[in-house]
Motif scaffolding. Structure first.
Motif, PDB file in Angstrom:
ATOM      1  N   GLY A  16     -10.428  15.332  30.493  1.00  0.00           N
ATOM      2  CA  GLY A  16     -10.238  15.328  29.163  1.00  0.00           C
ATOM      3  C   GLY A  16      -8.387  14.987  29.127  1.00  0.00           C
ATOM      4  N   ARG A  17      -8.075  14.283  28.211  1.00  0.00           N
ATOM      5  CA  ARG A  17      -6.655  14.075  28.108  1.00  0.00           C
ATOM      6  C   ARG A  17      -6.179  14.273  26.575  1.00  0.00           C
ATOM      7  NH1 ARG A  17      -3.798   9.429  31.594  1.00  0.00           N
ATOM      8  NH2 ARG A  17      -2.160  11.030  31.880  1.00  0.00           N
ATOM      9  N   TYR A  18      -5.062  14.701  26.150  1.00  0.00           N
ATOM     10  CA  TYR A  18      -4.479  14.569  24.776  1.00  0.00           C
ATOM     11  C   TYR A  18      -3.252  14.269  24.721  1.00  0.00           C
ATOM     12  CZ  TYR A  18      -2.832  19.132  25.785  1.00  0.00           C
ATOM     13  OH  TYR A  18      -2.211  20.596  26.176  1.00  0.00           O
ATOM     14  N   VAL A  19      -2.845  13.249  23.629  1.00  0.00           N
ATOM     15  CA  VAL A  19      -1.266  12.935  23.886  1.00  0.00           C
ATOM     16  C   VAL A  19      -0.627  14.088  23.248  1.00  0.00           C
ATOM     17  CG1 VAL A  19       0.227  11.259  22.984  1.00  0.00           C
ATOM     18  CG2 VAL A  19      -2.366  10.736  23.147  1.00  0.00           C
ATOM     19  N   SER A  20       0.458  14.217  24.018  1.00  0.00           N
ATOM     20  CA  SER A  20       1.524  15.441  23.539  1.00  0.00           C
ATOM     21  C   SER A  20       2.890  14.901  23.633  1.00  0.00           C
ATOM     22  CB  SER A  20       1.196  16.453  24.452  1.00  0.00           C
ATOM     23  OG  SER A  20       2.110  17.553  24.425  1.00  0.00           O
ATOM     24  N   ALA A  21       3.594  15.319  22.742  1.00  0.00           N
ATOM     25  CA  ALA A  21       5.066  15.094  23.021  1.00  0.00           C
ATOM     26  C   ALA A  21       5.996  16.345  23.394  1.00  0.00           C
ATOM     27  CB  ALA A  21       5.515  14.780  21.185  1.00  0.00           C
ATOM     28  N   GLY A  22       5.196  17.171  23.961  1.00  0.00           N
ATOM     29  CA  GLY A  22       5.610  18.318  24.661  1.00  0.00           C
ATOM     30  C   GLY A  22       5.922  19.660  23.664  1.00  0.00           C
ATOM     31  N   GLY A  23       6.436  20.561  24.147  1.00  0.00           N
ATOM     32  CA  GLY A  23       6.488  21.872  23.235  1.00  0.00           C
ATOM     33  C   GLY A  23       5.173  22.516  22.830  1.00  0.00           C
ATOM     34  N   GLU A  76     -11.186  18.763  25.870  1.00  0.00           N
ATOM     35  CA  GLU A  76     -12.104  19.179  26.850  1.00  0.00           C
ATOM     36  C   GLU A  76     -13.802  18.922  26.457  1.00  0.00           C
ATOM     37  OE1 GLU A  76     -12.013  23.352  27.639  1.00  0.00           O
ATOM     38  OE2 GLU A  76      -9.632  23.500  27.710  1.00  0.00           O
ATOM     39  N   ALA A  77     -13.841  18.895  25.147  1.00  0.00           N
ATOM     40  CA  ALA A  77     -15.103  18.432  24.560  1.00  0.00           C
ATOM     41  C   ALA A  77     -15.520  16.870  24.720  1.00  0.00           C
ATOM     42  CB  ALA A  77     -15.214  18.989  23.162  1.00  0.00           C
ATOM     43  N   ALA A  78     -14.362  16.277  24.625  1.00  0.00           N
ATOM     44  CA  ALA A  78     -14.377  14.768  24.881  1.00  0.00           C
ATOM     45  C   ALA A  78     -14.842  14.297  26.480  1.00  0.00           C
ATOM     46  CB  ALA A  78     -13.110  14.225  24.819  1.00  0.00           C
ATOM     47  N   ALA A  79     -14.286  15.212  27.205  1.00  0.00           N
ATOM     48  CA  ALA A  79     -14.609  15.236  28.483  1.00  0.00           C
ATOM     49  C   ALA A  79     -16.081  15.595  28.845  1.00  0.00           C
ATOM     50  CB  ALA A  79     -13.785  16.248  29.425  1.00  0.00           C
ATOM     51  N   GLY A  96     -18.533  17.397  32.488  1.00  0.00           N
ATOM     52  CA  GLY A  96     -18.609  18.846  32.837  1.00  0.00           C
ATOM     53  C   GLY A  96     -17.107  19.698  32.298  1.00  0.00           C
ATOM     54  N   GLY A  97     -16.929  20.689  32.997  1.00  0.00           N
ATOM     55  CA  GLY A  97     -15.886  21.883  32.586  1.00  0.00           C
ATOM     56  C   GLY A  97     -14.454  21.334  33.383  1.00  0.00           C
ATOM     57  N   THR A  98     -14.304  20.062  33.267  1.00  0.00           N
ATOM     58  CA  THR A  98     -13.014  19.659  34.159  1.00  0.00           C
ATOM     59  C   THR A  98     -11.372  19.929  33.329  1.00  0.00           C
ATOM     60  OG1 THR A  98     -13.112  17.358  32.790  1.00  0.00           O
ATOM     61  CG2 THR A  98     -14.243  17.574  34.972  1.00  0.00           C
ATOM     62  N   GLY A  99     -11.787  20.793  32.154  1.00  0.00           N
ATOM     63  CA  GLY A  99     -10.513  21.134  31.544  1.00  0.00           C
ATOM     64  C   GLY A  99      -9.920  19.736  30.719  1.00  0.00           C
ATOM     65  N   ALA A 100      -8.530  20.072  30.067  1.00  0.00           N
ATOM     66  CA  ALA A 100      -7.690  18.963  29.699  1.00  0.00           C
ATOM     67  C   ALA A 100      -6.502  19.146  30.167  1.00  0.00           C
ATOM     68  CB  ALA A 100      -7.666  19.459  27.987  1.00  0.00           C
ATOM     69  N   GLN A 101      -5.955  17.943  30.016  1.00  0.00           N
ATOM     70  CA  GLN A 101      -4.571  17.594  30.499  1.00  0.00           C
ATOM     71  C   GLN A 101      -3.687  16.958  29.473  1.00  0.00           C
ATOM     72  OE1 GLN A 101      -4.115  14.338  33.291  1.00  0.00           O
ATOM     73  NE2 GLN A 101      -2.846  15.579  34.658  1.00  0.00           N
ATOM     74  N   ALA A 102      -2.438  17.435  29.371  1.00  0.00           N
ATOM     75  CA  ALA A 102      -1.362  16.822  28.448  1.00  0.00           C
ATOM     76  C   ALA A 102      -1.192  15.485  28.915  1.00  0.00           C
ATOM     77  CB  ALA A 102      -0.211  17.805  27.978  1.00  0.00           C
ATOM     78  N   ALA A 145     -17.690  20.846  18.696  1.00  0.00           N
ATOM     79  CA  ALA A 145     -19.391  20.925  18.900  1.00  0.00           C
ATOM     80  C   ALA A 145     -19.909  19.621  19.031  1.00  0.00           C
ATOM     81  CB  ALA A 145     -20.111  21.872  17.644  1.00  0.00           C
ATOM     82  N   GLU A 146     -19.595  18.709  17.864  1.00  0.00           N
ATOM     83  CA  GLU A 146     -20.200  17.264  17.818  1.00  0.00           C
ATOM     84  C   GLU A 146     -19.934  16.581  19.180  1.00  0.00           C
ATOM     85  OE1 GLU A 146     -22.284  14.278  15.970  1.00  0.00           O
ATOM     86  OE2 GLU A 146     -22.096  16.356  15.360  1.00  0.00           O
ATOM     87  N   LEU A 147     -18.766  16.585  19.565  1.00  0.00           N
ATOM     88  CA  LEU A 147     -18.393  16.019  20.631  1.00  0.00           C
ATOM     89  C   LEU A 147     -19.125  16.560  21.968  1.00  0.00           C
ATOM     90  CD1 LEU A 147     -14.571  15.689  20.741  1.00  0.00           C
ATOM     91  CD2 LEU A 147     -16.123  13.630  21.224  1.00  0.00           C
ATOM     92  N   ALA A 148     -19.200  17.819  22.005  1.00  0.00           N
ATOM     93  CA  ALA A 148     -19.825  18.409  23.238  1.00  0.00           C
ATOM     94  C   ALA A 148     -21.399  18.480  23.328  1.00  0.00           C
ATOM     95  CB  ALA A 148     -19.348  19.879  23.533  1.00  0.00           C
ATOM     96  N   GLU A 149     -21.714  18.236  22.158  1.00  0.00           N
ATOM     97  CA  GLU A 149     -23.413  18.846  21.960  1.00  0.00           C
ATOM     98  C   GLU A 149     -23.970  17.649  21.059  1.00  0.00           C
ATOM     99  OE1 GLU A 149     -23.856  22.639  20.318  1.00  0.00           O
ATOM    100  OE2 GLU A 149     -22.479  23.509  22.226  1.00  0.00           O
ATOM    101  N   GLY A 150     -23.093  16.781  20.268  1.00  0.00           N
ATOM    102  CA  GLY A 150     -23.906  16.002  19.390  1.00  0.00           C
ATOM    103  C   GLY A 150     -23.844  14.606  19.597  1.00  0.00           C
ATOM    104  N   SER A 151     -23.244  13.759  18.468  1.00  0.00           N
ATOM    105  CA  SER A 151     -23.624  12.088  18.554  1.00  0.00           C
ATOM    106  C   SER A 151     -22.814  11.307  19.659  1.00  0.00           C
ATOM    107  CB  SER A 151     -23.121  11.680  17.512  1.00  0.00           C
ATOM    108  OG  SER A 151     -21.725  11.856  16.898  1.00  0.00           O
TER     109      SER A 151
END
Length: 287
Positions: A165-172, A217-220, A226-232, A276-282
């Motif tokens: 999983g990755r999410y866009v971050s500007a830092g901080g 994380e839910a997108a992953a 699985g439980g790979t965590g998320a990275q900025a 919940a929708e990402l991890a368990e739904g559509s």
């Protein structure tokens, strides 16, 4: 009521069309013309042809309706968007305009907050003003999810591409997103058509501030990782993949309230949250 829906085959517009039909309204769908092709749109009583980039086609399509719901995807051309709004407002139909929470800029905001739009949606501030001055209604959805679509589907695809999983971050500080389920948003559009005051601003937000690491994380999990965590994902790096303006938008941290909208219209979003929708739904298994 007789209601013209722009973008009736799109992600938001198709859900709105279906909900308005369920409420007993006569829905007229506006679609782009395709040579030699007759089209039907689920929930629509009639299909008309036109384009948001062609103001004359909008005036013709909206000439005999009570309400126009503008749910078409933006063209990215501010002048064209303003011309489309002017064309719709000139017909005398009440306009319900789909804006978005990115016009509010970073930080915490309610319905009466001053606008500070990011560059990607800078044109919307003026369109909002014109619509409200003409007695129309502005709806600002949060990040829309559900039915396997929207920006969360992009996050799931990027998780599959990068192996986590990755999410866009500007830092901080980690950013948060205001979100709304597509079916809760469709409910809000129906309430807006039926009950909203002239000039109202409505916030389509079910969850005010969801941490992006939890969404990633839910997108992953949706991508089967699985439980790979998320990275900025640094915004400068993401810009090379997504484009600078869109990457900036995804990195925007916001907490947006819809308390006044809920109270004014009796809107009660109740579908599963975005995690919940990402991890368990559509979104599971590419659905």
């Amino acid at each position: 009521m007789r209601i013209l829906v722009l973008g009736a085959t799109g992600y938001i517009g198709s859900a709105v069309t279906g909900r308005l039909a369920e409420h007993g309204h006569e829905v007229v769908a506006l679609v782009r013309p395709r040579a030699g092709e007759a089209r039907s749109v689920p929930g629509a009583a009639e299909v008309r042809y036109g384009d948001v980039a062609d103001p004359a086609s909008l005036r013709a399509a909206a000439g005999d309706v009570d309400v126009v719901v503008h749910a078409a995807a933006p063209t990215g051309d501010g002048a064209a968007e303003s011309a489309a709004a002017d064309a719709l407002l000139s017909t005398g139909a009440r306009v319900v305009y789909t804006s978005g929470i990115w016009v509010l800029g970073a930080g915490a905001s309610a319905e009466d907050a001053p606008l500070a739009p990011i560059p990607l949606v800078a044109f919307r501030a003026d369109v909002e003003r014109r619509v409200r001055e003409a007695g129309g209604v502005v709806i600002r959805p949060g990040i829309v999810y559900g039915r396997g679509g929207g920006i969360p589907a992009l996050l799931a695809a990027k998780a599959a591409e990068h192996g986590r999983g990755r999410y866009v971050s500007a830092g901080g500080q980690e950013p948060t997103w205001p979100t709304v389920h597509i079916d809760d948003l469709a409910d809000l559009f129906a309430l807006a058509v039926e009950k909203a005051d002239a000039g109202a601003v409505l916030h389509g937000v079910g969850e005010e501030a969801v941490p992006l690491s939890a969404v990633a994380e839910a997108a992953a999990r949706a991508a089967g990782l699985g439980g790979t965590g998320a990275q900025a994902w640094p915004v400068e790096e993401a810009a090379g993949d997504l484009g600078p303006a869109f990457a900036e938008a995804l990195a925007l941290g916001q907490a947006v309230s819809a308390a006044r909208t809920r109270e004014a219209l009796g809107w009660h979003p109740h579908r599963p949250g975005v995690v919940a929708e990402l991890a368990e739904g559509s979104y599971r298994g590419g659905r």
